[in-house]
Design an enzyme around this catalytic site. Structure first.
Site, PDB file in Angstrom:
ATOM      1  N   ARG A 174      48.845  25.418  19.619  1.00  0.00           N
ATOM      2  CA  ARG A 174      48.914  24.101  20.279  1.00  0.00           C
ATOM      3  C   ARG A 174      47.535  23.467  20.400  1.00  0.00           C
ATOM      4  O   ARG A 174      47.416  22.264  20.467  1.00  0.00           O
ATOM      5  CB  ARG A 174      49.557  24.260  21.657  1.00  0.00           C
ATOM      6  N   GLU A 188      41.860  53.626  29.503  1.00  0.00           N
ATOM      7  CA  GLU A 188      40.775  52.725  29.111  1.00  0.00           C
ATOM      8  C   GLU A 188      39.841  52.495  30.289  1.00  0.00           C
ATOM      9  O   GLU A 188      40.289  52.524  31.437  1.00  0.00           O
ATOM     10  CB  GLU A 188      41.358  51.369  28.712  1.00  0.00           C
ATOM     11  N   HIS A 234      53.461  52.333  22.644  1.00  0.00           N
ATOM     12  CA  HIS A 234      52.411  53.219  22.115  1.00  0.00           C
ATOM     13  C   HIS A 234      52.612  54.690  22.530  1.00  0.00           C
ATOM     14  O   HIS A 234      52.571  55.592  21.698  1.00  0.00           O
ATOM     15  CB  HIS A 234      51.029  52.796  22.621  1.00  0.00           C
ATOM     16  N   ASP A 239      53.413  47.369  28.475  1.00  0.00           N
ATOM     17  CA  ASP A 239      52.251  47.144  27.612  1.00  0.00           C
ATOM     18  C   ASP A 239      51.899  48.385  26.781  1.00  0.00           C
ATOM     19  O   ASP A 239      51.469  48.263  25.635  1.00  0.00           O
ATOM     20  CB  ASP A 239      51.054  46.754  28.492  1.00  0.00           C
ATOM     21  N   LYS A 245      54.268  43.578  19.985  1.00  0.00           N
ATOM     22  CA  LYS A 245      54.885  44.193  21.139  1.00  0.00           C
ATOM     23  C   LYS A 245      54.447  43.447  22.406  1.00  0.00           C
ATOM     24  O   LYS A 245      53.440  42.750  22.332  1.00  0.00           O
ATOM     25  CB  LYS A 245      54.491  45.669  21.239  1.00  0.00           C
ATOM     26  N   HIS A 300      50.400  48.860  16.960  1.00  0.00           N
ATOM     27  CA  HIS A 300      49.189  49.165  16.191  1.00  0.00           C
ATOM     28  C   HIS A 300      48.767  50.632  16.315  1.00  0.00           C
ATOM     29  O   HIS A 300      47.991  51.120  15.504  1.00  0.00           O
ATOM     30  CB  HIS A 300      48.048  48.203  16.550  1.00  0.00           C
TER      31      HIS A 300
HETATM   32  C1  BG6 Z   1      47.377  46.961  23.371  1.00  0.00           C
HETATM   33  C2  BG6 Z   1      47.566  46.643  24.833  1.00  0.00           C
HETATM   34  O1  BG6 Z   1      48.606  47.035  22.724  1.00  0.00           O
HETATM   35  O2  BG6 Z   1      46.703  48.196  23.249  1.00  0.00           O
HETATM   36  C3  BG6 Z   1      46.228  46.594  25.539  1.00  0.00           C
HETATM   37  O3  BG6 Z   1      48.212  45.394  24.957  1.00  0.00           O
HETATM   38  C4  BG6 Z   1      45.449  47.854  25.298  1.00  0.00           C
HETATM   39  O4  BG6 Z   1      46.397  46.386  26.934  1.00  0.00           O
HETATM   40  C5  BG6 Z   1      45.401  48.186  23.812  1.00  0.00           C
HETATM   41  O5  BG6 Z   1      44.141  47.643  25.782  1.00  0.00           O
HETATM   42  C6  BG6 Z   1      44.784  49.548  23.568  1.00  0.00           C
HETATM   43  O6  BG6 Z   1      44.646  49.727  22.202  1.00  0.00           O
HETATM   44  P1  BG6 Z   1      43.436  50.535  21.588  1.00  0.00           P
HETATM   45  O7  BG6 Z   1      43.696  50.552  20.128  1.00  0.00           O
HETATM   46  O8  BG6 Z   1      42.184  49.808  21.970  1.00  0.00           O
HETATM   47  O9  BG6 Z   1      43.491  51.879  22.230  1.00  0.00           O
END
Ligand code: BG6
Length: 486
Positions: free
Chosen positions: A44, A215, A239, A234, A147, A177
């Site tokens: 947008r 993290e 994951h 999330d 996701k 990912h």
């Molecule tokens: C993402 C989440 O899918 O994965 C984030 O939305 C998270 O909140 C991230 O920080 C972590 O991914 P990675 O590859 O940095 O461990």
């Protein structure tokens, strides 16, 4: 004219600049993108092609290695970028998209068209329907959707229904990912390309498994998104549970997309349904609170001052099948922890009898295998060894493999790998609709429980700590404690 166009919805957003553009650039530099490709960014925010290129170029300098900045190929890459400002929620705007695509591809059908939905999740169900109405869901198109796929079981089913009404399953790529990470894929190689571990990889020899993905960052600028998501949606429903699947699955007879994804679904379908006791006692949720220097979650931008969104979750889960019955899997994730680390720790059963003395009196009798996904990617096996010298004391030592010994991991990251797989039509590392459904079937009761019990505990933990102490209590039931990596 371009023969392949990737259309990114959410092109002015965070994911595009941080992950997608650097991944595309990495593929471009290695000549791994189709010839004559173009990228059409949709958003947008008002940009023209040239202002968008300048914006991406500037952002890329933050997210790709400094030695790349002056590379001519960066300029060539940016020349392939185009931009169209439209509101993806407005059906009427899709005529503009069709016209712009035709401008880019000419009269002839392109060889491929890939939509990437990097928008807020609220648009995941809207965009495909508008694409269909505008006749833009043709057979040679594919769609990658980020996701979380769904907000709960019902909404995930509704999304699956919408996608199935617009595309064939072979055109739909639900991205997670974590599966694109080299080290996640290596779990399969480690387990199934070696003869010595698999005979031990079961309830007879494994006591429990820990999966940690934490993290040391907060929610950064994503308060708006995170408030509606929380750690369960999330990180856990996608994951973490994928990592459970890679650790627990059976070996497919032949490694291909169908067989691999069948095994993933079997794991999800074997997850022991959560009981009232599990919901009360085997799930610990937390929210980070301020430290001397950093704000707490409730002080973050776009977060309600009385928010009940969890930024930490630890759970004990079980898998009801022959291999895993009775072996708990402890999983946890959290923001603002002491460090960033993703690892799987497999705890083998103790020796039945200890006949040696141990150095320092503390006698670890169990072997531990640590699969470190990030950082310091590698694998460590801990085992007992005689302390050299007189007597017969034993201590634990480590046998370790580190990817850095191989010269590190290839630079291409998870997104590059997955985008390339999608372009090549390989769905192995993408989540199939039945897996989404099975995973949500397992986690949905947690969301319902929290909804129905607004007073269910949400523990505070100060920024920079390992989460609520209550998560330790959950492990103590098993006579164990979390392995906190340093
Ligand atoms: C993402 C989440 O899918 O994965 C984030 O939305 C998270 O909140 C991230 O920080 C972590 O991914 P990675 O590859 O940095 O461990």
């Amino acid at each position: 004219m371009s023969k392949f166009v990737m259309i990114i919805f959410g092109a002015s957003g965070d994911l595009t600049k941080r992950k997608l553009m650097p991944a595309l650039y990495a593929l471009y530099k290695d000549n791994r993108l189709p010839e004559d490709f173009a990228v059409l960014g949709i958003g947008r925010t008002e940009y023209q092609d040239d202002t968008y290129r300048t914006y991406i170029r500037t952002e890329m300098e933050r997210f790709v290695a400094p030695e790349e900045h002056a590379d001519n190929r960066m300029a060539d890459f940016c020349d392939r970028l185009h931009y169209l400002s439209l509101n993806p929620a407005e059906a009427a705007d899709y005529g503009k998209l069709a016209a712009r695509l035709q401008e880019l591809t000419g009269e002839q059908e392109p060889d491929g068209m890939l939509y990437y939905l990097a928008t807020p999740p609220s648009l995941y169900g809207v965009i495909p329907l508008h694409l269909k109405a505008a006749g833009l869901n043709r057979p040679h198109t594919r769609i990658i959707v980020e996701k979380p796929f769904g907000y709960d079981l019902d909404s995930a089913r509704e999304l699956n229904r919408i996608y199935a009404s617009v595309f064939e399953e072979h055109q739909i790529y639900r991205i997670d990912h974590f599966l694109g990470k080299e080290t996640a894929q290596n779990i399969l190689a480690f387990r199934f390309a070696n003869g010595i571990f698999e005979p031990l990889w079961n309830r007879n020899y494994i006591d429990y498994v820990e999966i940690t993905a934490v993290e040391n960052l907060g929610i950064e600028q994503r308060g708006g998104f995170y408030e509606g998501a929380g750690a369960l949606r999330d990180m856990v429903q996608n994951h973490l549970i994928q990592l459970v699947a890679l650790t627990a699955m059976e070996p497919p007879a032949v490694f291909n997309a169908d067989n691999f994804r069948n095994e993933v679904v079997k794991v999800y379908e074997s997850l022991s349904p959560l009981t009232e006791e599990d919901l009360n006692e085997h799930i610990v949720r937390g929210q980070y609170t301020a430290s001397a220097t950093k704000p707490g979650y409730r002080e973050e931008k776009n977060v309600a001052p009385d928010s009940r969104t969890e930024t930490y979750i630890a759970m004990k889960i079980g898998i009801d099948n022959w291999r895993w019955s009775g072996v708990p899997f402890y999983i946890r994730t959290g923001k603002q922890m002491p460090t960033k680390v993703t690892e799987i720790v497999v705890h083998f059963r103790e020796t039945p009898h200890q006949m040696f003395r141990c150095e320092g009196g503390h006698c670890p009798r169990a072997n531990k295998l640590i699969l470190r996904l990030q950082p310091n990617e590698g694998i460590v096996l801990k085992f007992g060894m005689k302390v050299p010298g007189p007597g017969f004391d034993v201590k634990q030592v480590m046998m370790d493999f580190s990817y850095s010994d191989l010269g590190g991991l290839p630079t291409g990251d998870a997104y590059a790998r997955l985008i390339e797989d999608c372009i090549q039509g390989d769905q192995t590392l993408f989540t199939r609709s039945d897996a989404v459904d099975a995973s949500w079937r397992f986690f949905d009761p947690v969301l319902k429980f929290w909804q129905e019990h607004p007073d269910a505990p949400l523990y505070g933990y100060p920024v920079g700590t390992w989460g609520p102490l209550e998560s330790e209590a959950m492990m103590r039931e098993h006579g164990a404690e979390w392995t906190n990596p340093c």
